[in-house]
Design a protein around this motif. Structure first.
Motif, PDB file in Angstrom:
ATOM      1  N   GLN A   1       0.848  -1.183   0.000  1.00  0.00           N
ATOM      2  CA  GLN A   1       0.000   0.000   0.000  1.00  0.00           C
ATOM      3  C   GLN A   1       0.884   1.234   0.000  1.00  0.00           C
ATOM      4  O   GLN A   1       1.666   1.440   0.927  1.00  0.00           O
ATOM      5  N   ALA A   2       0.752   2.021  -1.053  1.00  0.00           N
ATOM      6  CA  ALA A   2       1.474   3.281  -1.160  1.00  0.00           C
ATOM      7  C   ALA A   2       0.615   4.393  -0.573  1.00  0.00           C
ATOM      8  O   ALA A   2      -0.613   4.268  -0.523  1.00  0.00           O
ATOM      9  N   PRO A   3       1.222   5.492  -0.142  1.00  0.00           N
ATOM     10  CA  PRO A   3       0.455   6.598   0.424  1.00  0.00           C
ATOM     11  C   PRO A   3      -0.640   7.076  -0.535  1.00  0.00           C
ATOM     12  O   PRO A   3      -0.385   7.296  -1.725  1.00  0.00           O
ATOM     13  N   GLY A   4      -1.850   7.174  -0.023  1.00  0.00           N
ATOM     14  CA  GLY A   4      -2.954   7.664  -0.825  1.00  0.00           C
ATOM     15  C   GLY A   4      -3.567   6.649  -1.771  1.00  0.00           C
ATOM     16  O   GLY A   4      -4.467   6.980  -2.543  1.00  0.00           O
ATOM     17  N   LYS A   5      -3.097   5.422  -1.706  1.00  0.00           N
ATOM     18  CA  LYS A   5      -3.613   4.378  -2.596  1.00  0.00           C
ATOM     19  C   LYS A   5      -4.164   3.206  -1.786  1.00  0.00           C
ATOM     20  O   LYS A   5      -3.885   3.071  -0.600  1.00  0.00           O
ATOM     21  N   GLY A   6      -4.953   2.381  -2.453  1.00  0.00           N
ATOM     22  CA  GLY A   6      -5.501   1.210  -1.807  1.00  0.00           C
ATOM     23  C   GLY A   6      -4.493   0.088  -1.724  1.00  0.00           C
ATOM     24  O   GLY A   6      -3.429   0.128  -2.353  1.00  0.00           O
ATOM     25  N   ARG A   7      -4.827  -0.910  -0.923  1.00  0.00           N
ATOM     26  CA  ARG A   7      -3.945  -2.056  -0.779  1.00  0.00           C
ATOM     27  C   ARG A   7      -4.084  -2.952  -2.013  1.00  0.00           C
ATOM     28  O   ARG A   7      -5.200  -3.251  -2.445  1.00  0.00           O
ATOM     29  N   GLU A   8      -2.957  -3.375  -2.556  1.00  0.00           N
ATOM     30  CA  GLU A   8      -2.992  -4.214  -3.744  1.00  0.00           C
ATOM     31  C   GLU A   8      -2.236  -5.519  -3.534  1.00  0.00           C
ATOM     32  O   GLU A   8      -1.250  -5.569  -2.792  1.00  0.00           O
ATOM     33  N   GLY A   9      -2.713  -6.550  -4.207  1.00  0.00           N
ATOM     34  CA  GLY A   9      -2.053  -7.826  -4.131  1.00  0.00           C
ATOM     35  C   GLY A   9      -0.795  -7.841  -4.974  1.00  0.00           C
ATOM     36  O   GLY A   9      -0.826  -7.437  -6.127  1.00  0.00           O
ATOM     37  N   VAL A  10       0.306  -8.271  -4.393  1.00  0.00           N
ATOM     38  CA  VAL A  10       1.581  -8.356  -5.091  1.00  0.00           C
ATOM     39  C   VAL A  10       1.831  -9.782  -5.568  1.00  0.00           C
ATOM     40  O   VAL A  10       2.139 -10.024  -6.732  1.00  0.00           O
ATOM     41  N   ALA A  11       1.705 -10.724  -4.660  1.00  0.00           N
ATOM     42  CA  ALA A  11       1.958 -12.128  -4.998  1.00  0.00           C
ATOM     43  C   ALA A  11       1.288 -13.015  -3.967  1.00  0.00           C
ATOM     44  O   ALA A  11       1.108 -12.618  -2.820  1.00  0.00           O
ATOM     45  N   GLY A  12       0.914 -14.209  -4.406  1.00  0.00           N
ATOM     46  CA  GLY A  12       0.313 -15.169  -3.501  1.00  0.00           C
ATOM     47  C   GLY A  12       0.792 -16.572  -3.806  1.00  0.00           C
ATOM     48  O   GLY A  12       1.188 -16.875  -4.943  1.00  0.00           O
ATOM     49  N   ILE A  13       0.755 -17.419  -2.787  1.00  0.00           N
ATOM     50  CA  ILE A  13       1.067 -18.831  -2.967  1.00  0.00           C
ATOM     51  C   ILE A  13       0.033 -19.614  -2.172  1.00  0.00           C
ATOM     52  O   ILE A  13      -0.167 -19.367  -0.975  1.00  0.00           O
ATOM     53  N   ASP A  14      -0.668 -20.518  -2.859  1.00  0.00           N
ATOM     54  CA  ASP A  14      -1.742 -21.205  -2.158  1.00  0.00           C
ATOM     55  C   ASP A  14      -1.227 -22.471  -1.486  1.00  0.00           C
ATOM     56  O   ASP A  14      -0.040 -22.804  -1.568  1.00  0.00           O
TER      57      ASP A  14
END
Length: 129
Positions: free
Chosen positions: A38-51
């Motif tokens: 999450q960058a300042p002023g922005k929403g949280r975003e998915g970067v990477a996932g491992i199931d």
């Protein structure tokens, strides 16, 4: 569930960092794990996932530069970040889901934050040009 991130810092554009997330208090191997930012002023975003089956998913913006991995024995999740860019500057969070996998993707192509119910405190990554 406890998640503790480490490894953040300040680097120049083109540099590398490796983030770690130490997990405890749950059956790590049966959970889905992810990295978000999450960058300042922005929403949280998915970067990477491992199931829980080992399948990986990356945001379009980090494909080919970032690698998610984990060590089940150590209950530790990693994010190797190479060729860093100023736009990668953000607070990075580790997250866990007992659902086994994410159930949705966000607009950037990474796992959707709403799929994850447990979060760490975050570690700051700053990339200068």
């Amino acid at each position: 569930v406890q998640l503790a991130e480490s490894g953040g810092g300040s680097v120049q554009s083109g540099g590398s960092l490796r983030l770690s997330c130490a997990a405890s208090g749950f059956s790590y191997s049966s959970y889905c794990m992810g990295w978000f930012r999450q960058a300042p002023g922005k929403g949280r975003e998915g970067v990477a996932g491992i199931d829980s089956g080992g399948s990986r998913r990356y945001a379009d913006s980090v494909k080919g530069r970032f690698t998610i991995s984990h060590d089940n024995a150590k209950k530790t999740l990693y994010l190797q970040m190479n060729s860093l860019k100023p736009e990668d500057t953000a607070m990075y969070y580790c997250a866990a889901s007992d659902g086994g996998s994410w159930y949705a993707l966000d607009s950037g192509g990474g796992p959707h934050p709403a799929s994850f119910g447990y979060w760490g405190q975050g570690t700051q990554v700053t990339v200068s040009s």
